[in-house]
Design an enzyme around this catalytic site. Structure first.
Site, short mmCIF file in Angstrom:
data_model
loop_
_atom_site.label_atom_id
_atom_site.label_comp_id
_atom_site.label_asym_id
_atom_site.label_seq_id
_atom_site.Cartn_x
_atom_site.Cartn_y
_atom_site.Cartn_z
N CYS A 90 13.44 4.79 12.43
CA CYS A 90 13.10 3.82 11.39
C CYS A 90 14.22 2.79 11.23
CB CYS A 90 12.85 4.54 10.07
SG CYS A 90 12.32 3.45 8.72
N GLY A 117 13.94 2.28 -3.91
CA GLY A 117 13.52 2.88 -5.17
C GLY A 117 14.44 3.99 -5.60
N CYS A 171 9.43 11.16 5.17
CA CYS A 171 8.69 10.45 4.12
C CYS A 171 7.19 10.36 4.37
CB CYS A 171 9.28 9.05 3.93
SG CYS A 171 9.05 7.92 5.33
#
Length: 364
Positions: free
Chosen positions: A101, A9, A198
């Site tokens: 991640c 995004g 996040c």
């Protein structure tokens, strides 16, 4: 080539996807839904997995003209990243969730699923370069933009993963990426970069950890064991931390104190002077090699934090352990962090720091 473009995004992943499509690849965009509860997503641009981000990614895919899907990886993300983050802090260590991640989600779960769906590779907006050598090895290198280089958090990638990865932005400065996004008509061209963790909605890491681990009061002591103050939980501290100690007592040299050690077992946080932070060597485990495993002693550079400076080291590999000796003492080395080894701009591999040897302790 069929390429799955991971679209967060943001501007970087959008331009990366556009470049892959323009190069003639069969590109499909995918956004990763990483929150168990969408209502807990952040508003604005503080993180990299908000509801707004998924909408921005879809709009970018529409402009590029590629199919777009959302993959729900919330359970995998929670188990491999969030729970790991909490448990590492509970053990007195300082983890890097972005590195975890990349290892467990973006280049394990996502790549595995992509290959199972007959994609050839995954492309992301990371700032790093891949160099193909004459002998068929794919090398991971630093990006040309040193301020945006993300090779440190990609040092966990194996050769097999690199063979199925593309980083289209590695040779481009960030300012040019934004200008390109503007030319392409991508609405995210001026979107701010994400900086925070996040999954911590308000950016308050100590508060997040207290919520998950509870309060566990203990003492703040100096290297001689003298009590200087109290705390509400060791998880609120990291090695090298200076601010927020609330002890009101300077070191013997009259200068601020820093966190030297964290011991969750006896709930003790040890502080001392900047000089006492100096480390001469470390031992790390769980190495991940970007290419062939090194067989000889290495005289290379190491990076100890995502945006830290390189330091000269000698590294020796013994099975599942990496022994690193610094040419000159360095400071604020925390267990749980990654030590990433470099040969010039090439990433050799990464390992998780277990123990450190302090210069002050050796001279005591």
């Amino acid at each position: 080539m069929r390429v799955l473009a991971a679209m967060s995004g943001g501007v970087d992943s959008a331009v990366a996807a556009a470049r892959m499509a323009e190069a003639g690849h069969d590109v499909v965009g995918v956004h990763l839904a990483l929150s168990r509860n969408p209502q807990s997503y952040r508003s604005g641009a503080r993180g990299c997995c908000t509801i707004e981000d998924s909408r921005d990614a879809r709009r970018a895919a529409d402009v590029i003209g590629i199919p777009f899907y959302v993959w729900d990886l919330a359970e995998r993300f929670h188990a491999d990243v969030v729970e790991d983050f909490v448990s590492e802090y509970a053990a007195g260590r300082t983890p890097n969730p972005c590195l975890r991640c990349n290892e467990k989600v973006k280049f394990s779960a996502v790549l595995d699923r992509a290959l199972a769906l007959d994609f050839d590779a995954v492309a992301t907006g990371h700032y790093a370069r891949i160099v193909d050598t004459a002998d068929g090895v794919r090398e991971l290198h630093r990006a040309v933009d040193p301020a945006k280089d993300q090779s440190y958090v990609l040092g966990v990638l194996t050769q097999e993963q690199l063979k199925h990865a593309f980083f289209p932005l590695g040779d481009t400065p960030k300012t040019e990426v934004r200008a390109e996004a503007e030319r392409r008509g991508l609405s995210v061209a001026a979107k701010p970069d994400s900086h925070d963790i996040c999954f911590i909605a308000d950016g308050n890491t100590p508060g997040f950890l207290s919520k998950h681990l509870g309060e566990a009061p203990g003492d703040i002591v100096d290297a001689q064991g003298n009590k200087l103050g109290e705390h509400q939980g060791t998880h609120g501290f990291t090695v090298g931390q200076r601010k927020g100690l609330k002890i009101g007592t300077p070191a013997a040299d009259g200068k601020p104190r820093f966190v030297l050690d964290i011991s969750p077992v006896d709930r003790t946080v040890t502080v001392g002077s900047r000089a006492e932070l100096a480390v001469s060597s470390l031992t790390a485990s769980k190495p991940r090699w970007c290419g062939p495993e090194p067989r000889e002693e290495l005289h290379v550079k190491a990076q100890l934090r995502a945006h830290g400076e390189q330091v000269a080291v000698t590294a020796r590999i013994e099975g599942d352990q990496v022994h690193v000796r610094f040419d000159e003492p360095t400071s604020a080395v925390a267990p749980g962090q990654a030590v990433v080894l470099y040969d010039g701009t090439r990433v050799i591999g990464s390992a998780t720091i277990d123990t450190v040897s302090r210069v002050a302790a050796q001279h005591a």
